[in-house]
Design a protein around this motif. Structure first.
Motif, mmCIF file in Angstrom:
data_model
loop_
_atom_site.group_PDB
_atom_site.id
_atom_site.type_symbol
_atom_site.label_atom_id
_atom_site.label_comp_id
_atom_site.label_asym_id
_atom_site.label_seq_id
_atom_site.Cartn_x
_atom_site.Cartn_y
_atom_site.Cartn_z
ATOM 1 N N ILE A 1 0.837 -1.207 0.000
ATOM 2 C CA ILE A 1 0.000 0.000 0.000
ATOM 3 C C ILE A 1 0.870 1.255 0.000
ATOM 4 N N TYR A 2 1.913 1.251 0.812
ATOM 5 C CA TYR A 2 2.835 2.396 0.883
ATOM 6 C C TYR A 2 3.485 2.651 -0.475
ATOM 7 N N THR A 3 3.914 1.569 -1.121
ATOM 8 C CA THR A 3 4.564 1.686 -2.418
ATOM 9 C C THR A 3 3.611 2.261 -3.459
ATOM 10 N N ILE A 4 2.373 1.761 -3.475
ATOM 11 C CA ILE A 4 1.392 2.246 -4.451
ATOM 12 C C ILE A 4 1.103 3.733 -4.244
ATOM 13 N N ILE A 5 0.916 4.141 -2.987
ATOM 14 C CA ILE A 5 0.590 5.546 -2.700
ATOM 15 C C ILE A 5 1.721 6.467 -3.119
ATOM 16 N N PHE A 6 2.945 6.146 -2.707
ATOM 17 C CA PHE A 6 4.063 7.055 -2.954
ATOM 18 C C PHE A 6 4.636 6.928 -4.363
ATOM 19 N N SER A 7 4.119 5.972 -5.151
ATOM 20 C CA SER A 7 4.512 5.939 -6.559
ATOM 21 C C SER A 7 3.888 7.094 -7.332
ATOM 22 N N PHE A 8 2.858 7.744 -6.740
ATOM 23 C CA PHE A 8 2.206 8.898 -7.363
ATOM 24 C C PHE A 8 2.755 10.228 -6.839
ATOM 25 N N ASP A 9 3.818 10.161 -6.045
ATOM 26 C CA ASP A 9 4.396 11.377 -5.483
ATOM 27 C C ASP A 9 5.290 12.043 -6.526
ATOM 28 N N GLU A 10 5.047 13.311 -6.795
ATOM 29 C CA GLU A 10 5.826 14.034 -7.804
ATOM 30 C C GLU A 10 6.848 14.985 -7.192
ATOM 31 N N THR A 11 6.906 15.064 -5.874
ATOM 32 C CA THR A 11 7.809 16.039 -5.258
ATOM 33 C C THR A 11 9.255 15.564 -5.242
ATOM 34 N N LYS A 12 9.443 14.225 -5.052
ATOM 35 C CA LYS A 12 10.779 13.637 -4.897
ATOM 36 C C LYS A 12 11.535 14.287 -3.739
ATOM 37 N N ALA A 13 10.812 14.827 -2.798
ATOM 38 C CA ALA A 13 11.418 15.469 -1.619
ATOM 39 C C ALA A 13 10.411 15.380 -0.479
ATOM 40 N N ALA A 14 10.568 16.259 0.522
ATOM 41 C CA ALA A 14 9.651 16.237 1.658
ATOM 42 C C ALA A 14 8.252 16.633 1.201
ATOM 43 N N GLY A 15 7.251 16.058 1.839
ATOM 44 C CA GLY A 15 5.877 16.344 1.462
ATOM 45 C C GLY A 15 5.361 15.339 0.446
ATOM 46 N N PHE A 16 4.143 15.606 -0.024
ATOM 47 C CA PHE A 16 3.519 14.695 -0.995
ATOM 48 C C PHE A 16 2.666 15.506 -1.961
ATOM 49 N N GLN A 17 2.885 15.267 -3.242
ATOM 50 C CA GLN A 17 2.088 15.936 -4.280
ATOM 51 C C GLN A 17 1.629 14.879 -5.275
ATOM 52 N N PHE A 18 0.323 14.637 -5.321
ATOM 53 C CA PHE A 18 -0.224 13.577 -6.162
ATOM 54 C C PHE A 18 -0.135 13.965 -7.638
ATOM 55 N N GLY A 19 0.230 12.946 -8.454
ATOM 56 C CA GLY A 19 0.283 13.165 -9.895
ATOM 57 C C GLY A 19 0.740 11.912 -10.612
ATOM 58 N N PHE A 20 0.597 11.931 -11.940
ATOM 59 C CA PHE A 20 0.975 10.781 -12.762
ATOM 60 C C PHE A 20 2.301 11.006 -13.496
ATOM 61 N N GLY A 21 3.012 12.056 -13.101
ATOM 62 C CA GLY A 21 4.256 12.388 -13.787
ATOM 63 C C GLY A 21 5.299 11.289 -13.696
ATOM 64 N N THR A 22 5.343 10.600 -12.565
ATOM 65 C CA THR A 22 6.327 9.528 -12.385
ATOM 66 C C THR A 22 6.094 8.410 -13.381
ATOM 67 N N TYR A 23 4.839 8.029 -13.567
ATOM 68 C CA TYR A 23 4.509 6.955 -14.514
ATOM 69 C C TYR A 23 4.744 7.396 -15.955
#
Length: 288
Positions: free
Chosen positions: A28-50
């Motif tokens: 679950i942790y992996t799935i959630i943070f695979s959508f993180d676009e910040t690559k730093a502190a905090g969390f920003q949802f997005g599909f940019g990584t994919y």
């Protein structure tokens, strides 16, 4: 119903806790943070990584290598193991049969690293026995472990040989459990050995075949150790890079965690899809 099965749930609780902590939570942790676009502190949802992942030539090459490996290795291994298991089952002398079973099973209990070192010498372009044998047939020396053209072939040969031990043991056990009366009836009808193998052995051992193939297929998509012991840190222009190798490089090397997480999710989805498709295809072809 809950009160009736309370004891059963209590017995299952330790296993469920362990699965929750070490399996479900990381997934679950992996799935959630695979959508993180910040690559730093905090969390920003997005599909940019994919989006980046599927435009990354390095990932596409690793995925292609993994698919080729998964197509060739499980089929070849199970096919050869089935022939070996049938040959072992037809050995009448128990001592001789036990000796060969031990020989075939030995690679399974031997360290993969040790086996990899041995195969590195076998594939050696100057002193390896494989090139020596090919030389007797008039074939020029092949630089197996340094030429990207032959690296995947060397990896597949090594992987097939390594997986024969477990598959042969399982299939030998399956063949040994077949009722001898089927074979006796076939011999009375003067059936040929090849016909007996196709019409009796394969159908009755089909659950074991499906099991070994499924295990081999899942393991093929997660291949990493075999690549590392043969080629070390080299990827030979990406020709022997696999998805797991890509994930490890991104996670520990580049420390690009969202990208490593995204690649892990894609690999998980591929394994789940292939497993479900395989189960549907073989559902009507397995005789229990």
């Amino acid at each position: 119903m809950l009160k009736k099965n309370r004891k059963g749930y209590i017995y299952l609780l330790p296993a469920l806790v362990l699965l929750g902590v070490f399996v479900f939570y990381p997934i679950i942790y992996t799935i959630i943070f695979s959508f993180d676009e910040t690559k730093a502190a905090g969390f920003q949802f997005g599909f940019g990584t994919y989006q980046y992942l599927f435009n990354d030539k390095r990932f596409i090459q690793s995925l292609l290598n993994t698919v080729i490996y998964a197509v060739v290795v499980p089929f070849s291994s199970v096919f050869i193991s089935l022939i070996l298991a049938n040959a072992l089952a037809n050995i009448k002398n128990k001592t001789v049969r036990g000796f060969f079973q031990s020989v075939y099973f030995l690679p399974y209990v031997t360290s993969v690293v040790a086996i990899g070192l041995v195969w590195s010498w076998l594939f050696n372009s100057e002193y390896g026995i494989i090139n020596y044998l090919l030389g007797l047939l008039g074939v020029d020396k092949i630089n197996w472990l340094n030429d990207p053209k032959y690296a995947m072939t060397a990896l597949i040969i090594f992987a097939v040989w390594k997986s024969l031990a477990f598959n042969t043991l399982i299939l030998t056990t399956g063949i040994a459990s077949i009722n001898p009366q089927y074979y006796q009836a076939a011999k009375i009808d003067q059936a040929k050995g090849s016909t007996i193998f196709r019409k009796i052995t394969i159908p009755l051992v089909s659950p074991m075949i499906a099991y070994t193939y499924m295990i081999s297929l899942i393991a093929s998509f997660k291949v990493y150790t075999e690549v590392y012991v043969l080629f070390g840190g080299r990827t030979l222009d990406g020709k022997v890079s696999t998805v797991v190798r890509y994930i490890i490089d991104r996670f520990y090397g580049d420390q690009d965690f969202p990208l490593a997480f995204a690649a892990s999710v894609i690999l998980l989805l591929i394994i789940l899809t292939v497993t479900m498709v395989q189960k549907v295809i073989t559902r009507n072809k397995i005789h229990y």
